[in-house]
Design a protein around this motif. Structure first.
Motif, PDB file in Angstrom:
ATOM      1  N   THR A  46       0.972  -1.079   0.063  1.00  0.00           N
ATOM      2  CA  THR A  46       0.123  -0.018   0.065  1.00  0.00           C
ATOM      3  C   THR A  46       0.817   1.275   0.041  1.00  0.00           C
ATOM      4  O   THR A  46       2.099   0.993   0.217  1.00  0.00           O
ATOM      5  CB  THR A  46      -0.982  -0.137   1.330  1.00  0.00           C
ATOM      6  OG1 THR A  46      -0.063  -0.002   2.372  1.00  0.00           O
ATOM      7  CG2 THR A  46      -2.060  -1.145   1.246  1.00  0.00           C
ATOM      8  N   ASN A  49      -0.777   3.145   5.079  1.00  0.00           N
ATOM      9  CA  ASN A  49      -1.850   2.561   6.219  1.00  0.00           C
ATOM     10  C   ASN A  49      -1.828   3.499   7.523  1.00  0.00           C
ATOM     11  O   ASN A  49      -0.761   4.123   7.777  1.00  0.00           O
ATOM     12  CB  ASN A  49      -1.382   1.297   6.202  1.00  0.00           C
ATOM     13  CG  ASN A  49      -0.010   1.099   6.832  1.00  0.00           C
ATOM     14  OD1 ASN A  49       0.736   2.083   6.935  1.00  0.00           O
ATOM     15  ND2 ASN A  49       0.190  -0.017   7.310  1.00  0.00           N
ATOM     16  N   LEU A  84      -6.465   1.476   4.613  1.00  0.00           N
ATOM     17  CA  LEU A  84      -5.232   1.302   3.762  1.00  0.00           C
ATOM     18  C   LEU A  84      -5.451   1.922   2.496  1.00  0.00           C
ATOM     19  O   LEU A  84      -6.621   1.981   1.967  1.00  0.00           O
ATOM     20  CB  LEU A  84      -5.111  -0.227   3.409  1.00  0.00           C
ATOM     21  CG  LEU A  84      -4.864  -1.190   4.711  1.00  0.00           C
ATOM     22  CD1 LEU A  84      -4.852  -2.414   4.364  1.00  0.00           C
ATOM     23  CD2 LEU A  84      -3.528  -0.748   5.216  1.00  0.00           C
ATOM     24  N   THR A  85      -4.626   2.482   1.755  1.00  0.00           N
ATOM     25  CA  THR A  85      -4.579   3.419   0.575  1.00  0.00           C
ATOM     26  C   THR A  85      -3.572   2.428  -0.227  1.00  0.00           C
ATOM     27  O   THR A  85      -2.485   2.380  -0.498  1.00  0.00           O
ATOM     28  CB  THR A  85      -4.131   4.899   0.732  1.00  0.00           C
ATOM     29  OG1 THR A  85      -4.918   5.341   1.744  1.00  0.00           O
ATOM     30  CG2 THR A  85      -4.310   5.531  -0.619  1.00  0.00           C
ATOM     31  N   TYR A  86      -4.408   2.139  -1.712  1.00  0.00           N
ATOM     32  CA  TYR A  86      -3.812   1.548  -2.635  1.00  0.00           C
ATOM     33  C   TYR A  86      -3.878   2.340  -3.897  1.00  0.00           C
ATOM     34  O   TYR A  86      -4.641   3.190  -4.208  1.00  0.00           O
ATOM     35  CB  TYR A  86      -4.689   0.167  -2.990  1.00  0.00           C
ATOM     36  CG  TYR A  86      -4.924  -0.930  -1.781  1.00  0.00           C
ATOM     37  CD1 TYR A  86      -3.675  -1.925  -2.033  1.00  0.00           C
ATOM     38  CD2 TYR A  86      -5.553  -0.783  -1.026  1.00  0.00           C
ATOM     39  CE1 TYR A  86      -3.801  -2.854  -1.200  1.00  0.00           C
ATOM     40  CE2 TYR A  86      -5.719  -1.759  -0.021  1.00  0.00           C
ATOM     41  CZ  TYR A  86      -4.815  -2.876   0.011  1.00  0.00           C
ATOM     42  OH  TYR A  86      -4.885  -3.798   0.950  1.00  0.00           O
ATOM     43  N   THR A  94      -8.868   4.144  -1.032  1.00  0.00           N
ATOM     44  CA  THR A  94      -8.522   3.967   0.304  1.00  0.00           C
ATOM     45  C   THR A  94      -9.579   3.296   0.750  1.00  0.00           C
ATOM     46  O   THR A  94     -11.172   3.749   0.803  1.00  0.00           O
ATOM     47  CB  THR A  94      -8.318   5.183   1.021  1.00  0.00           C
ATOM     48  OG1 THR A  94      -7.311   5.948   0.365  1.00  0.00           O
ATOM     49  CG2 THR A  94      -8.104   5.160   2.371  1.00  0.00           C
ATOM     50  N   PRO A 196      -6.739  -7.507   2.710  1.00  0.00           N
ATOM     51  CA  PRO A 196      -5.435  -6.777   2.498  1.00  0.00           C
ATOM     52  C   PRO A 196      -4.304  -7.908   2.737  1.00  0.00           C
ATOM     53  O   PRO A 196      -4.479  -8.747   3.169  1.00  0.00           O
ATOM     54  CB  PRO A 196      -5.426  -5.909   3.908  1.00  0.00           C
ATOM     55  CG  PRO A 196      -6.447  -6.403   4.877  1.00  0.00           C
ATOM     56  CD  PRO A 196      -7.245  -7.490   4.008  1.00  0.00           C
TER      57      PRO A 196
END
Length: 212
Positions: A46, A49, A84-86, A94, A196
């Motif tokens: 990621t 986070n 979490l940011t992808y 996110t 995740p």
């Protein structure tokens, strides 16, 4: 004379063992506990986070083995998860992952002083429910694409902490590190992903009360 010395020695040993047993019996504890969690999911996949704040509450028993060592099994409800940011070609957005477990640690308790102990041991937990929320879904809707079946039901790991122990109340800090990946592998757009793709991490602060 020899006979009387042997009898006297045996009586002293019996008295000493009774005293030790009585002391260990008095050190037995059973009670309730609860506190605050600061949780995260450790992952390298990621761009960002963020930790979440949650709770834990349940029961414990302290079983003395010697005057300075005890075994402490527990069972409690605990929250875990992370935001979490992808950022990738396929997934950009996110999400907040809220994971709730029933957890059972079995800890070795080492008494350093009468008021302070160190704890270490394994834990096992079962995922009772989960919730995924979109924080921002630029090109991927997490709520529509991820459900409870996409998470590993069982988790296990290692717990370590310290505790300031009073007669009835105790205050402790503990860190739990998961050893199992939280998400299950799934295919999105012809590519395999795990959401995740990380392991649980929990720092908790708790207060316990000994009922007896």
């Amino acid at each position: 004379m020899k006979k009387s010395k042997i009898i006297m020695t045996m009586m002293l040993l019996i008295s000493a063992s009774q005293l030790t047993f009585s002391q260990l019996k008095n050190d037995f504890k059973f009670g309730i506990k609860g506190g605050v969690n600061f949780t995260n999911i450790n992952t390298n996949n990621t761009s960002e986070n963020k930790s979440l704040t949650g709770v834990n509450f349940g029961i414990f028993a302290k079983l003395p083995i010697t005057s300075s060592f005890a075994i402490q099994p527990e069972m409690y409800f605990t929250t875990k998860g992370s935001e979490l940011t992808y950022q990738s070609v396929f997934v950009d957005g996110t999400a907040q992952f809220d994971l709730n477990y029933i957890e059972v640690p079995v800890l070795a308790v080492f008494k350093i002083t009468n008021k302070f102990n160190v704890q270490l041991g394994p834990y096992a937990s079962y995922l009772v429910n989960s919730n995924v929320k979109n924080v921002s879904d630029i090109n991927f809707n997490f709520e529509d694409n991820i459900d409870s079946g996409d998470f590993t039901k069982f988790d296990t790991g290692v717990a370590a902490g310290v505790e300031f122990e009073g007669k009835s109340f105790s205050l402790g800090v503990r860190y739990n590190f998961g050893l199992i990946t939280v998400g299950e592998e799934k295919t999105y757009f012809g590519t395999n992903y795990i959401f995740p793709d990380g392991k649980n991490s929990v720092l908790n602060v708790y207060l316990s009360y000994s009922i007896f």
